[in-house]
Design a protein around this motif. Structure first.
Motif, PDB file in Angstrom:
ATOM      1  N   PRO A   1       0.804  -1.233   0.000  1.00 60.18           N
ATOM      2  CA  PRO A   1       0.000   0.000   0.000  1.00 60.18           C
ATOM      3  C   PRO A   1       0.830   1.273   0.000  1.00 60.18           C
ATOM      4  O   PRO A   1       0.393   2.305  -0.497  1.00 60.18           O
ATOM      5  CB  PRO A   1      -0.825  -0.116   1.289  1.00 60.18           C
ATOM      6  N   SER A   2       2.053   1.217   0.559  1.00 58.68           N
ATOM      7  CA  SER A   2       2.905   2.399   0.612  1.00 58.68           C
ATOM      8  C   SER A   2       4.359   1.945   0.659  1.00 58.68           C
ATOM      9  O   SER A   2       4.649   0.788   0.984  1.00 58.68           O
ATOM     10  CB  SER A   2       2.575   3.245   1.842  1.00 58.68           C
ATOM     11  N   PRO A   3       5.296   2.824   0.364  1.00 57.93           N
ATOM     12  CA  PRO A   3       6.714   2.428   0.344  1.00 57.93           C
ATOM     13  C   PRO A   3       7.232   1.917   1.682  1.00 57.93           C
ATOM     14  O   PRO A   3       8.225   1.192   1.717  1.00 57.93           O
ATOM     15  CB  PRO A   3       7.426   3.722  -0.068  1.00 57.93           C
ATOM     16  N   ASP A   4       6.616   2.302   2.786  1.00 59.41           N
ATOM     17  CA  ASP A   4       7.101   1.866   4.095  1.00 59.41           C
ATOM     18  C   ASP A   4       6.338   0.665   4.640  1.00 59.41           C
ATOM     19  O   ASP A   4       6.457   0.328   5.813  1.00 59.41           O
ATOM     20  CB  ASP A   4       7.045   3.017   5.098  1.00 59.41           C
ATOM     21  N   THR A   5       5.537   0.017   3.784  1.00 55.56           N
ATOM     22  CA  THR A   5       4.839  -1.207   4.184  1.00 55.56           C
ATOM     23  C   THR A   5       5.222  -2.339   3.236  1.00 55.56           C
ATOM     24  O   THR A   5       5.871  -2.106   2.214  1.00 55.56           O
ATOM     25  CB  THR A   5       3.311  -1.026   4.166  1.00 55.56           C
ATOM     26  N   CYS A   6       4.822  -3.569   3.574  1.00 54.96           N
ATOM     27  CA  CYS A   6       5.165  -4.740   2.774  1.00 54.96           C
ATOM     28  C   CYS A   6       3.914  -5.329   2.134  1.00 54.96           C
ATOM     29  O   CYS A   6       2.792  -4.909   2.433  1.00 54.96           O
ATOM     30  CB  CYS A   6       5.852  -5.773   3.654  1.00 54.96           C
ATOM     31  N   LEU A   7       4.101  -6.316   1.243  1.00 49.56           N
ATOM     32  CA  LEU A   7       2.972  -6.866   0.498  1.00 49.56           C
ATOM     33  C   LEU A   7       1.831  -7.324   1.401  1.00 49.56           C
ATOM     34  O   LEU A   7       0.661  -7.142   1.075  1.00 49.56           O
ATOM     35  CB  LEU A   7       3.433  -8.038  -0.373  1.00 49.56           C
ATOM     36  N   ASP A   8       2.170  -7.913   2.548  1.00 43.84           N
ATOM     37  CA  ASP A   8       1.108  -8.457   3.394  1.00 43.84           C
ATOM     38  C   ASP A   8       0.336  -7.382   4.146  1.00 43.84           C
ATOM     39  O   ASP A   8      -0.575  -7.692   4.919  1.00 43.84           O
ATOM     40  CB  ASP A   8       1.666  -9.490   4.370  1.00 43.84           C
ATOM     41  N   ALA A   9       0.664  -6.110   3.911  1.00 39.50           N
ATOM     42  CA  ALA A   9      -0.128  -5.015   4.476  1.00 39.50           C
ATOM     43  C   ALA A   9      -1.366  -4.721   3.637  1.00 39.50           C
ATOM     44  O   ALA A   9      -2.223  -3.925   4.049  1.00 39.50           O
ATOM     45  CB  ALA A   9       0.718  -3.757   4.611  1.00 39.50           C
ATOM     46  N   ASN A  10      -1.481  -5.358   2.464  1.00 36.81           N
ATOM     47  CA  ASN A  10      -2.681  -5.218   1.644  1.00 36.81           C
ATOM     48  C   ASN A  10      -3.867  -5.889   2.336  1.00 36.81           C
ATOM     49  O   ASN A  10      -3.693  -6.728   3.221  1.00 36.81           O
ATOM     50  CB  ASN A  10      -2.448  -5.845   0.261  1.00 36.81           C
ATOM     51  N   PRO A  11      -5.096  -5.544   1.936  1.00 34.30           N
ATOM     52  CA  PRO A  11      -6.281  -6.107   2.594  1.00 34.30           C
ATOM     53  C   PRO A  11      -6.324  -7.630   2.603  1.00 34.30           C
ATOM     54  O   PRO A  11      -6.878  -8.225   3.519  1.00 34.30           O
ATOM     55  CB  PRO A  11      -7.438  -5.514   1.789  1.00 34.30           C
ATOM     56  N   ASP A  12      -5.751  -8.301   1.584  1.00 33.92           N
ATOM     57  CA  ASP A  12      -5.806  -9.766   1.558  1.00 33.92           C
ATOM     58  C   ASP A  12      -4.709 -10.402   2.415  1.00 33.92           C
ATOM     59  O   ASP A  12      -4.696 -11.621   2.603  1.00 33.92           O
ATOM     60  CB  ASP A  12      -5.728 -10.295   0.124  1.00 33.92           C
ATOM     61  N   HIS A  13      -3.772  -9.599   2.916  1.00 32.35           N
ATOM     62  CA  HIS A  13      -2.687 -10.052   3.794  1.00 32.35           C
ATOM     63  C   HIS A  13      -1.799 -11.122   3.143  1.00 32.35           C
ATOM     64  O   HIS A  13      -1.135 -11.889   3.839  1.00 32.35           O
ATOM     65  CB  HIS A  13      -3.233 -10.578   5.123  1.00 32.35           C
ATOM     66  N   LEU A  14      -1.759 -11.187   1.836  1.00 35.08           N
ATOM     67  CA  LEU A  14      -0.925 -12.152   1.135  1.00 35.08           C
ATOM     68  C   LEU A  14       0.433 -11.533   0.788  1.00 35.08           C
ATOM     69  O   LEU A  14       0.572 -10.313   0.730  1.00 35.08           O
ATOM     70  CB  LEU A  14      -1.623 -12.639  -0.139  1.00 35.08           C
ATOM     71  N   GLY A  15       1.409 -12.368   0.553  1.00 36.20           N
ATOM     72  CA  GLY A  15       2.704 -11.912   0.066  1.00 36.20           C
ATOM     73  C   GLY A  15       3.770 -11.729   1.120  1.00 36.20           C
ATOM     74  O   GLY A  15       4.894 -11.331   0.793  1.00 36.20           O
ATOM     75  N   GLY A  16       3.473 -12.042   2.392  1.00 33.40           N
ATOM     76  CA  GLY A  16       4.487 -11.870   3.428  1.00 33.40           C
ATOM     77  C   GLY A  16       5.725 -12.706   3.189  1.00 33.40           C
ATOM     78  O   GLY A  16       6.844 -12.295   3.523  1.00 33.40           O
ATOM     79  N   ALA A  17       5.548 -13.885   2.598  1.00 33.23           N
ATOM     80  CA  ALA A  17       6.678 -14.782   2.355  1.00 33.23           C
ATOM     81  C   ALA A  17       7.632 -14.251   1.297  1.00 33.23           C
ATOM     82  O   ALA A  17       8.764 -14.743   1.170  1.00 33.23           O
ATOM     83  CB  ALA A  17       6.158 -16.154   1.928  1.00 33.23           C
ATOM     84  N   MET A  18       7.207 -13.245   0.538  1.00 34.62           N
ATOM     85  CA  MET A  18       8.072 -12.679  -0.496  1.00 34.62           C
ATOM     86  C   MET A  18       9.072 -11.669   0.061  1.00 34.62           C
ATOM     87  O   MET A  18      10.032 -11.294  -0.610  1.00 34.62           O
ATOM     88  CB  MET A  18       7.212 -12.011  -1.564  1.00 34.62           C
ATOM     89  N   HIS A  19       8.831 -11.176   1.280  1.00 32.42           N
ATOM     90  CA  HIS A  19       9.747 -10.248   1.941  1.00 32.42           C
ATOM     91  C   HIS A  19      10.059  -9.024   1.075  1.00 32.42           C
ATOM     92  O   HIS A  19      11.224  -8.640   0.921  1.00 32.42           O
ATOM     93  CB  HIS A  19      11.072 -10.948   2.283  1.00 32.42           C
ATOM     94  N   THR A  20       9.027  -8.395   0.516  1.00 28.46           N
ATOM     95  CA  THR A  20       9.302  -7.269  -0.379  1.00 28.46           C
ATOM     96  C   THR A  20       8.104  -6.326  -0.447  1.00 28.46           C
ATOM     97  O   THR A  20       6.998  -6.660  -0.013  1.00 28.46           O
ATOM     98  CB  THR A  20       9.670  -7.779  -1.791  1.00 28.46           C
ATOM     99  N   HIS A  21       8.362  -5.141  -1.017  1.00 32.25           N
ATOM    100  CA  HIS A  21       7.305  -4.161  -1.246  1.00 32.25           C
ATOM    101  C   HIS A  21       6.684  -4.352  -2.631  1.00 32.25           C
ATOM    102  O   HIS A  21       5.494  -4.143  -2.833  1.00 32.25           O
ATOM    103  CB  HIS A  21       7.874  -2.734  -1.158  1.00 32.25           C
ATOM    104  N   ASN A  22       7.518  -4.744  -3.593  1.00 26.80           N
ATOM    105  CA  ASN A  22       7.082  -4.927  -4.977  1.00 26.80           C
ATOM    106  C   ASN A  22       8.188  -5.680  -5.723  1.00 26.80           C
ATOM    107  O   ASN A  22       9.184  -6.092  -5.125  1.00 26.80           O
ATOM    108  CB  ASN A  22       6.792  -3.575  -5.651  1.00 26.80           C
ATOM    109  N   GLU A  23       8.026  -5.846  -7.008  1.00 28.24           N
ATOM    110  CA  GLU A  23       9.028  -6.599  -7.775  1.00 28.24           C
ATOM    111  C   GLU A  23      10.392  -5.926  -7.766  1.00 28.24           C
ATOM    112  O   GLU A  23      11.423  -6.589  -7.635  1.00 28.24           O
ATOM    113  CB  GLU A  23       8.547  -6.783  -9.220  1.00 28.24           C
ATOM    114  N   SER A  24      10.423  -4.608  -7.871  1.00 28.31           N
ATOM    115  CA  SER A  24      11.707  -3.918  -7.986  1.00 28.31           C
ATOM    116  C   SER A  24      12.538  -4.012  -6.712  1.00 28.31           C
ATOM    117  O   SER A  24      13.767  -3.877  -6.758  1.00 28.31           O
ATOM    118  CB  SER A  24      11.495  -2.443  -8.351  1.00 28.31           C
ATOM    119  N   THR A  25      11.895  -4.259  -5.572  1.00 22.96           N
ATOM    120  CA  THR A  25      12.652  -4.356  -4.320  1.00 22.96           C
ATOM    121  C   THR A  25      12.892  -5.800  -3.889  1.00 22.96           C
ATOM    122  O   THR A  25      13.468  -6.033  -2.817  1.00 22.96           O
ATOM    123  CB  THR A  25      11.934  -3.600  -3.184  1.00 22.96           C
TER     124      THR A  25
END
Length: 287
Positions: free
Chosen positions: A117-141
């Motif tokens: 949702p924002s540069p200082d949060t991670c994928l699992d901060a989205n409403p579906d809470h998915l993506g925590g295992a990726m350890h990233t904000h987006n593909e570029s990071t």
């Protein structure tokens, strides 16, 4: 005869956590039960954190070093070509599990520009809470992953003869990941080589690392070159410290002992330019 076991994701507990490179040739493909073809196996994906080297080396903490691939299974490394593995959270989210898969490691569907949702949060901060295992904000990071090779018998592999030979920037991200192989990578002994899939996440969760075991072999090579003795990588992302060139060791970091790198406070090492790795096949690893 092996029996097949399909665990539900709920029963598997951490089956959706973390990432491994799934391919025939990997150790612990079916976990640590040689009599069962566990379609949802996830033993190989557990991260390594704050462990003595006697446990983190070759995933000895879970016994994966004792569960080599089936006879005849080996990861093919075409010299001067490329190979593809499936990055996923468990076997059931890959084609090796026999079920439907998606473009993503978690088996779900996500937008092409999946991001936090924002540069200082991670994928699992989205409403579906998915993506925590990726350890990233987006593909570029996404921090980048790597493969290393040793020409020694697995029992004789050490950090001093295990050489990183390819890196893939902005991974793990999609399920299918393709790595390039140096054209001069020499053939393996008849018994094959030992390979390791490597990853150090950059933020977004526990500061851990990964060292996954595989049996591998080089094809199409007539090279007589020898892989050089690798040096420990050095953090050079400050723009002032010279990067280590040539053959480099894997990153051993944040473990109880056996570490080989130091980085500034608040910084994670990774298989990328800030530790001296250019993307793709590492062509400077030879004597």
């Amino acid at each position: 005869m092996k029996t097949s076991t399909l665990l539900t994701l709920a029963a598997a507990g951490v089956a959706q956590a973390h990432v491994a490179a799934w391919v025939k040739g990997m150790y612990c493909l079916n976990g640590t039960n040689p009599q069962t073809d566990t379609l949802n196996s996830n033993t190989a994906v557990w991260p390594l954190y704050d462990l003595p080297k006697s446990q983190w080396w070759m995933q000895q903490d879970r016994g994966c070093d004792k569960f080599p691939p089936d006879e005849g299974d080996s990861l093919e490394l075409p010299a001067g070509g490329s190979f593809t593995v499936e990055l996923a959270h468990n076997k059931g989210q890959t084609t090796l599990g026999g079920g439907p898969v998606s473009e993503w490691p978690d088996g779900n569907d996500h937008p092409e520009d999946w991001h936090s949702p924002s540069p200082d949060t991670c994928l699992d901060a989205n409403p579906d809470h998915l993506g925590g295992a990726m350890h990233t904000h987006n593909e570029s990071t996404a921090a980048g992953t790597a493969f290393a090779i040793s020409y020694n018998d697995p029992s004789q592999v050490t950090i001093d003869n295990l050489v990183v030979f390819t890196t893939l920037q902005h991974t793990p991200w999609k399920r299918l990941a393709t790595y390039d192989v140096p054209a001069d990578l020499p053939p393996c002994p008849e018994s094959g080589c030992y390979c390791a899939w490597l990853w150090v996440p950059d933020g977004c969760g526990q500061p851990n690392m990964y060292m996954q075991n595989l049996k591998c072999h080089v094809t199409g090579s007539k090279s007589t070159k020898k892989v050089a003795t690798p040096k420990a990588p050095i953090y050079c992302g400050d723009g002032k410290t010279p990067c280590v060139t040539g053959a480099k060791q894997m990153i051993a970091w944040n473990q109880a002992d056996g570490n080989n790198v130091e980085v500034p406070a608040g910084v994670s090492p990774g298989y990328n330019e800030k530790m001296g790795w250019e993307p793709g096949a590492q062509t400077d690893i030879f004597e």
